[in-house]
Scaffold this active site. Structure first.
Site, PDB file in Angstrom:
ATOM      1  N   ASP A 264       0.847  -1.193   0.000  1.00  0.00           N
ATOM      2  CA  ASP A 264       0.000   0.000   0.000  1.00  0.00           C
ATOM      3  C   ASP A 264       0.883   1.244   0.000  1.00  0.00           C
ATOM      4  O   ASP A 264       1.873   1.316   0.736  1.00  0.00           O
ATOM      5  CB  ASP A 264      -0.904   0.000   1.232  1.00  0.00           C
ATOM      6  CG  ASP A 264      -1.836   1.198   1.250  1.00  0.00           C
ATOM      7  OD1 ASP A 264      -2.891   1.124   0.595  1.00  0.00           O
ATOM      8  OD2 ASP A 264      -1.492   2.201   1.910  1.00  0.00           O
ATOM      9  N   ILE A 265       0.543   2.220  -0.840  1.00  0.00           N
ATOM     10  CA  ILE A 265       1.297   3.474  -0.893  1.00  0.00           C
ATOM     11  C   ILE A 265       0.889   4.346   0.294  1.00  0.00           C
ATOM     12  O   ILE A 265      -0.301   4.611   0.510  1.00  0.00           O
ATOM     13  CB  ILE A 265       1.027   4.225  -2.212  1.00  0.00           C
ATOM     14  CG1 ILE A 265       1.436   3.349  -3.408  1.00  0.00           C
ATOM     15  CG2 ILE A 265       1.776   5.555  -2.255  1.00  0.00           C
ATOM     16  CD1 ILE A 265       1.091   3.952  -4.757  1.00  0.00           C
ATOM     17  N   ASN A 272      -2.783  12.956  -4.535  1.00  0.00           N
ATOM     18  CA  ASN A 272      -3.919  13.420  -5.334  1.00  0.00           C
ATOM     19  C   ASN A 272      -4.317  14.847  -4.967  1.00  0.00           C
ATOM     20  O   ASN A 272      -4.620  15.675  -5.851  1.00  0.00           O
ATOM     21  CB  ASN A 272      -5.116  12.489  -5.139  1.00  0.00           C
ATOM     22  CG  ASN A 272      -4.967  11.181  -5.899  1.00  0.00           C
ATOM     23  OD1 ASN A 272      -4.314  11.139  -6.939  1.00  0.00           O
ATOM     24  ND2 ASN A 272      -5.560  10.115  -5.383  1.00  0.00           N
ATOM     25  N   ASP A 281      -2.198   9.041 -10.854  1.00  0.00           N
ATOM     26  CA  ASP A 281      -2.107   7.917 -11.792  1.00  0.00           C
ATOM     27  C   ASP A 281      -0.657   7.621 -12.147  1.00  0.00           C
ATOM     28  O   ASP A 281      -0.258   6.452 -12.262  1.00  0.00           O
ATOM     29  CB  ASP A 281      -2.896   8.228 -13.065  1.00  0.00           C
ATOM     30  CG  ASP A 281      -4.402   8.247 -12.832  1.00  0.00           C
ATOM     31  OD1 ASP A 281      -4.841   7.759 -11.772  1.00  0.00           O
ATOM     32  OD2 ASP A 281      -5.137   8.757 -13.706  1.00  0.00           O
ATOM     33  N   GLU A 308      -4.897   2.106  -4.174  1.00  0.00           N
ATOM     34  CA  GLU A 308      -3.428   2.112  -4.155  1.00  0.00           C
ATOM     35  C   GLU A 308      -2.852   0.840  -3.538  1.00  0.00           C
ATOM     36  O   GLU A 308      -1.669   0.806  -3.169  1.00  0.00           O
ATOM     37  CB  GLU A 308      -2.912   3.346  -3.408  1.00  0.00           C
ATOM     38  CG  GLU A 308      -3.203   3.365  -1.919  1.00  0.00           C
ATOM     39  CD  GLU A 308      -4.547   3.986  -1.557  1.00  0.00           C
ATOM     40  OE1 GLU A 308      -4.697   4.435  -0.408  1.00  0.00           O
ATOM     41  OE2 GLU A 308      -5.438   4.020  -2.428  1.00  0.00           O
TER      42      GLU A 308
END
Length: 391
Positions: A264-265, A272, A281, A308
């Protein structure tokens, strides 16, 4: 006659050729064959030039029997080439008569086809089992296995593509034609055949094979789209659900380890909010590419789980090995910079690792169990400060 050379001497009278086979100046066999004049003109173009004697044309032709068995086999077996973009396909031609094989060879090779010859259906089927041929030309009446039996045998096989079969025979009644088509033939050509008609029927087969190949390619493209995440290019959630179950079954069958890593980021929402969704993206694509390029190709595989989050599946890898892989990926991602709007940003990521316990696990629900356990480990990594690996 295997490994021997023989000479064919013939006279052309109108539409009939009288051929004599000789070996060491001894007559071995003699044939009378009815052919079309254009085909005889082809024969006159062989390396030994034709000479006219009286009202006929003398045809000298030297052939060597290199592989095929049987009396008077005139053409050795060659390994066929793969289909190319010029519309040429390898052809398997089957005929027990040496003169018929000689005539077929001249017609087919003249237009650039790769041809392999067999002297009967049994030999042809053995060749076909070793090498796929998209086009098969077969005589009907042959020893050991006739043309209809060969058609049925080929149709019973699971082939990598469609096989276009043409029957060549003097049996040309409506009943015979129906029998040949019902046995699996696609087309039918009566002997003696016209070279132009033979080429036209082969071209018809090539058009069908090209259409079939295009359809296969389109279906394969559709299949790839159905299992691929359009943004990152890795596998999607649907593929993960199916393929992970297959990996688990393989692991149980062979008693081999299997691990999954949930990635997971960290703070992805900030990317964003700060740079916009196009930048987000870009980060997702770079993140997936960084992981995919750092694991074993054609062994480990990556799927986008959602948002993500990504799942990395590691076959043949136990818990300790999977943790080491995750730690290596964590360091690589934190050291990797991503350029967005003339700025370089860095991201971090958290990892949760789980592995199969072959002794106590229930194979039926194991896919869901592994993902849920990796998710709990990922949650622990988040609570412990992010940018870390938990297992």
């Amino acid at each position: 006659m295997i490994g021997k050379k023989f000479d064919l001497f013939g006279w052309l009278y109108g539409t009939r050729v009288i051929l004599t086979q000789r070996h060491n100046d001894t007559k071995v066999a003699k044939w009378s064959l009815c052919v079309f004049v254009p085909l005889c003109d082809d024969l006159k173009e062989r390396p030994h030039r034709s000479k006219k004697f009286g009202g006929g044309v003398k045809i000298n032709s030297t052939c060597e029997n290199r592989v095929c068995s049987g009396e008077g086999s005139g053409v050795g077996v060659q390994r066929p080439m793969s289909p190319t973009g010029d519309g040429k396909f390898p052809i398997l031609a089957v005929d027990d008569h040496p003169v018929s094989r000689l005539l077929l060879e001249k017609v087919l090779r003249k237009v650039g086809h790769e041809v392999v010859f067999a002297v009967n259906g049994r030999e042809a089927f053995e060749l076909f089992q070793k090498q796929f041929f998209p086009i098969v030309l077969s005589d009907w009446l042959m020893p050991e296995m006739d043309g209809l039996e060969l058609c049925r045998a080929i149709r019973s096989m699971s082939c990598p593509g469609y096989v276009f079969i043409i029957l060549l025979t003097c049996k040309n009644s409506k009943k015979d034609i129906v029998a040949g088509l019902e046995a699996g033939a696609d087309d039918y050509l009566s002997k003696p055949f016209n070279p132009g008609e033979l080429r036209a029927r082969i071209n018809t087969g090539i058009r069908i094979l090209d259409l079939e190949r295009s359809l296969r390619e389109a279906n394969e493209q559709i299949r790839k789209f159905s299992i691929t995440d359009p943004l990152t290019g890795c596998f999607n959630r649907g593929y993960l659900d199916q393929a992970l179950s297959r990996e688990i079954k393989r692991s149980f069958r062979y008693g081999r380890p299997l691990s999954v890593v949930l990635c997971d980021i960290d703070h992805f929402k900030r990317v964003n909010d700060s740079y916009g969704h196009p930048a987000g993206d870009r980060v997702l694509k770079e993140f997936a590419s960084c992981i995919a390029s750092s694991v074993r190709q054609n062994v480990d595989w990556l799927a986008r789980y959602g948002g993500e989050e990504f799942v990395l599946v590691l076959p043949e890898t136990g818990l300790d090995g999977a943790r080491s892989v995750a730690e290596r990926l964590r360091r690589k991602i934190s050291d990797h910079s991503i350029r967005i709007e003339n700025r370089e940003i860095r991201i971090t990521s958290s990892f949760g690792v789980s592995s199969i316990d072959l002794k106590s696990a229930d194979e039926g629900n194991l896919a869901l169990f592994m993902i849920e356990k990796a998710d709990r480990m990922l949650y622990r990594a988040k609570l412990s400060g992010r940018n870390r690996v938990e297992s």
